[in-house]
Design a protein around this motif. Structure first.
Motif, PDB file in Angstrom:
ATOM      1  N   TYR A 225     -27.997  41.396  80.994  1.00  0.00           N
ATOM      2  CA  TYR A 225     -29.113  42.471  80.206  1.00  0.00           C
ATOM      3  C   TYR A 225     -29.986  42.059  81.309  1.00  0.00           C
ATOM      4  N   GLN A 226     -30.901  43.350  81.622  1.00  0.00           N
ATOM      5  CA  GLN A 226     -32.614  43.320  82.606  1.00  0.00           C
ATOM      6  C   GLN A 226     -33.388  43.067  81.179  1.00  0.00           C
ATOM      7  N   HIS A 227     -34.393  41.869  81.019  1.00  0.00           N
ATOM      8  CA  HIS A 227     -35.172  41.808  80.056  1.00  0.00           C
ATOM      9  C   HIS A 227     -36.266  40.963  80.668  1.00  0.00           C
ATOM     10  N   ASP A 228     -37.453  40.742  79.510  1.00  0.00           N
ATOM     11  CA  ASP A 228     -38.618  39.980  79.907  1.00  0.00           C
ATOM     12  C   ASP A 228     -38.217  38.686  79.377  1.00  0.00           C
ATOM     13  N   GLY A 229     -37.101  37.756  78.514  1.00  0.00           N
ATOM     14  CA  GLY A 229     -37.529  36.591  78.080  1.00  0.00           C
ATOM     15  C   GLY A 229     -36.897  36.817  76.595  1.00  0.00           C
ATOM     16  N   GLN A 230     -37.226  38.714  76.307  1.00  0.00           N
ATOM     17  CA  GLN A 230     -37.369  39.222  74.411  1.00  0.00           C
ATOM     18  C   GLN A 230     -35.169  39.388  74.148  1.00  0.00           C
ATOM     19  N   LEU A 231     -34.634  38.276  74.111  1.00  0.00           N
ATOM     20  CA  LEU A 231     -33.645  38.039  74.657  1.00  0.00           C
ATOM     21  C   LEU A 231     -32.829  37.605  73.372  1.00  0.00           C
ATOM     22  N   THR A 232     -31.828  38.014  72.752  1.00  0.00           N
ATOM     23  CA  THR A 232     -31.224  37.164  71.410  1.00  0.00           C
ATOM     24  C   THR A 232     -29.839  36.386  72.405  1.00  0.00           C
ATOM     25  N   LYS A 233     -30.178  35.582  72.689  1.00  0.00           N
ATOM     26  CA  LYS A 233     -29.405  34.779  73.707  1.00  0.00           C
ATOM     27  C   LYS A 233     -27.192  34.561  73.190  1.00  0.00           C
ATOM     28  N   ARG A 234     -27.016  34.381  74.193  1.00  0.00           N
ATOM     29  CA  ARG A 234     -25.762  35.533  73.894  1.00  0.00           C
ATOM     30  C   ARG A 234     -24.999  34.572  72.702  1.00  0.00           C
ATOM     31  N   VAL A 255     -34.160  46.864  65.265  1.00  0.00           N
ATOM     32  CA  VAL A 255     -35.642  47.182  64.345  1.00  0.00           C
ATOM     33  C   VAL A 255     -35.799  46.042  65.340  1.00  0.00           C
ATOM     34  N   GLY A 256     -37.103  46.091  66.197  1.00  0.00           N
ATOM     35  CA  GLY A 256     -37.746  45.452  67.073  1.00  0.00           C
ATOM     36  C   GLY A 256     -36.775  44.517  68.636  1.00  0.00           C
ATOM     37  N   ALA A 257     -36.296  45.839  69.177  1.00  0.00           N
ATOM     38  CA  ALA A 257     -34.914  45.412  69.658  1.00  0.00           C
ATOM     39  C   ALA A 257     -34.661  44.663  71.087  1.00  0.00           C
ATOM     40  N   GLY A 258     -36.370  44.394  71.444  1.00  0.00           N
ATOM     41  CA  GLY A 258     -36.295  43.165  72.963  1.00  0.00           C
ATOM     42  C   GLY A 258     -35.880  43.909  74.233  1.00  0.00           C
ATOM     43  N   CYS A 259     -34.437  43.799  73.972  1.00  0.00           N
ATOM     44  CA  CYS A 259     -34.163  44.325  75.471  1.00  0.00           C
ATOM     45  C   CYS A 259     -32.608  44.956  74.645  1.00  0.00           C
ATOM     46  N   GLY A 260     -32.430  45.108  73.726  1.00  0.00           N
ATOM     47  CA  GLY A 260     -31.103  46.433  73.245  1.00  0.00           C
ATOM     48  C   GLY A 260     -30.056  45.617  72.749  1.00  0.00           C
ATOM     49  N   SER A 261     -29.919  44.175  72.827  1.00  0.00           N
ATOM     50  CA  SER A 261     -28.356  43.813  73.798  1.00  0.00           C
ATOM     51  C   SER A 261     -27.887  43.638  71.487  1.00  0.00           C
ATOM     52  N   ILE A 288     -34.131  48.641  77.889  1.00  0.00           N
ATOM     53  CA  ILE A 288     -33.161  49.261  76.883  1.00  0.00           C
ATOM     54  C   ILE A 288     -31.840  50.585  77.547  1.00  0.00           C
ATOM     55  N   GLN A 289     -33.482  51.299  78.403  1.00  0.00           N
ATOM     56  CA  GLN A 289     -33.003  52.222  78.723  1.00  0.00           C
ATOM     57  C   GLN A 289     -31.778  52.495  79.996  1.00  0.00           C
ATOM     58  N   HIS A 290     -31.966  51.061  80.971  1.00  0.00           N
ATOM     59  CA  HIS A 290     -31.433  50.370  81.922  1.00  0.00           C
ATOM     60  C   HIS A 290     -29.884  49.808  81.136  1.00  0.00           C
ATOM     61  N   ASN A 291     -30.456  48.725  80.516  1.00  0.00           N
ATOM     62  CA  ASN A 291     -29.209  47.957  79.819  1.00  0.00           C
ATOM     63  C   ASN A 291     -27.625  49.099  79.117  1.00  0.00           C
ATOM     64  N   ARG A 292     -28.321  49.284  78.644  1.00  0.00           N
ATOM     65  CA  ARG A 292     -27.897  50.518  77.696  1.00  0.00           C
ATOM     66  C   ARG A 292     -25.979  51.079  78.531  1.00  0.00           C
TER      67      ARG A 292
END
Length: 401
Positions: A225-234, A255-261, A288-292
């Motif tokens: 994932y491309q993210h800025d730290g706002q990621l629900t970890k694995r 809601v409040g998707a962060g990086c969309g994981s 989100i656009q990159h990750n999807r």
């Protein structure tokens, strides 16, 4: 109601390849509607008026003549990514008489000797190529309906980027027609010039030494994932998806998707799963656009805005995950009000304030509270020790029917 609409499937071999019922339908039709390529395959002696589809394509002119006997000419099997499937969503089957020809997929399987039940079919016609990312696995056999003559080269490039350069490609043009042609090669050195626009690409996926393989189970590696730290970890993500329990065709609000994981892995659970990611931060929207696309779910819908205001007017969800903003006034209330009866709401909390909000909500609406505590072994001088992540409190609530 008596069938008033006859759908005739026609292949590249044209009128000569049709069975007698299809020929009778065309001979007796006063009006034949179809694409220019299909209409050109008919002999001049047929008496019916020939009417091309409107441009841009629309079914409305045809549906406006409902009840008037009409004949529609379609390519191959009208019910396989064809106009018949579109009409079946608008009309009861009793109003249609469908006479299919062999589909391009059936012809391709016959040429290759592939068992159709072991093959995955994906249409790239007017669809993002990124959807292919979710179908690439070692040993997979794919039949791809190309968008145009540039599709085979684009697929080969995508396979090379994923480390699947050794994959075997077979390009099949004008299947069933007098100009049918087959070209074979590897993705790593695909060199054939632009293909005919009417083509199908067969892919036998072979992983190279550096192949990037994406598991079907939830809990993809954080590094994907491309993210800025706002990621629900694995590990937390895997538990969260297991509790959200996606079913085919269901819709999730992230809601409040962060990086969309969460929304991305919800959609990876089944090709028909849908998700809407709500995110206010422009930088995270770009993630989100990159990750999807990178993870094969380009159909994930992104809503740029902040809950609860951004939730107004969205389709009713089967499940909601709140990844951020649970303490914002009105977010939980709006999500709960919008949730489908029988649906499930799940949210994670890290801070004392957000945890207190979940405890208060549970006292009013019930639900299950779970605390997740994870630790990883990391170096400490010459030895190793456990480094604990912040504990996460998870609230899961089912909305009564």
């Amino acid at each position: 109601m008596t069938a008033w609409l006859t759908l005739v499937g026609i292949g590249e071999e044209g009128y000569a390849g049709l069975g007698e019922p299809a020929r009778q339908a065309l001979r007796g039709a006063s009006c034949i509607i179809g694409g220019a390529r299909q209409l050109a395959l008919l002999p001049d002696e047929l008496p019916g008026q020939r009417e091309p589809w409107p441009s841009p394509f629309s079914l409305e002119p045809l549906l406006a003549r409902r009840g008037t006997p009409l004949c529609v000419l379609a390519s191959g099997d009208p019910m396989f990514f064809g106009v018949g499937a579109s009409l079946a969503r608008q009309l009861p089957v009793e109003e249609m008489h469908i006479l299919p020809a062999s589909s391009s997929v059936s012809l391709a399987a016959a040429r290759l000797g592939w068992a159709l039940q072991e093959v995955e079919v994906l249409s790239l016609v007017a669809r993002p190529l990124a959807a292919l990312q979710a179908r690439i696995f070692p040993g997979a056999r794919l039949l791809l309906l190309s968008n145009d003559g540039d599709s085979p080269a684009a697929v080969a490039e995508l396979l090379r980027q994923r480390g699947f350069g050794p994959s075997r490609l077979t390009l099949l043009e004008h299947l069933g027609g007098a100009t049918e042609r087959r070209l074979d090669g590897l993705a790593s050195d695909w060199h054939w010039p632009r293909a005919a626009d009417l083509n199908l690409l067969a892919v036998e996926c072979v992983a190279g030494a550096e192949a990037r393989c994406l598991a079907l189970t939830p809990g993809l590696a954080d590094s994907l994932y491309q993210h800025d730290g706002q990621l629900t970890k694995r590990d937390v993500r895997a538990i969260t998806l297991a509790r959200l329990a996606p079913l085919p065709g269901e819709l999730l609000w992230d809601v409040g998707a962060g990086c969309g994981s969460i929304g991305i892995e919800w959609m990876r659970a089944h090709p028909s799963c849908r998700a809407i990611a709500i995110e206010a931060d422009p930088g995270r929207q770009a993630h989100i656009q990159h990750n999807r696309d990178a993870l094969g779910v380009p159909a994930l819908q992104l809503v740029a805005g902040r809950a609860p205001e951004a939730l107004a007017g969205l389709p009713t969800p089967d499940a909601i995950f709140i990844g951020g903003g649970v303490t914002v006034p009105g977010v939980l209330e709006q999500c709960w009000a919008s949730l489908k009866p029988g649906g499930r709401l799940l949210t994670n909390a890290v801070t004392l304030q957000s945890e207190a909000t979940l405890v208060s909500w549970r006292e009013q609406h019930g639900g299950e509270l779970t605390r997740i505590a994870l630790a990883q072994a990391q170096p400490l001088g010459e030895f190793d020790t456990w480094r604990s992540a912040l504990p996460i409190t998870l609230l899961q609530v089912h909305k009564p029917l």
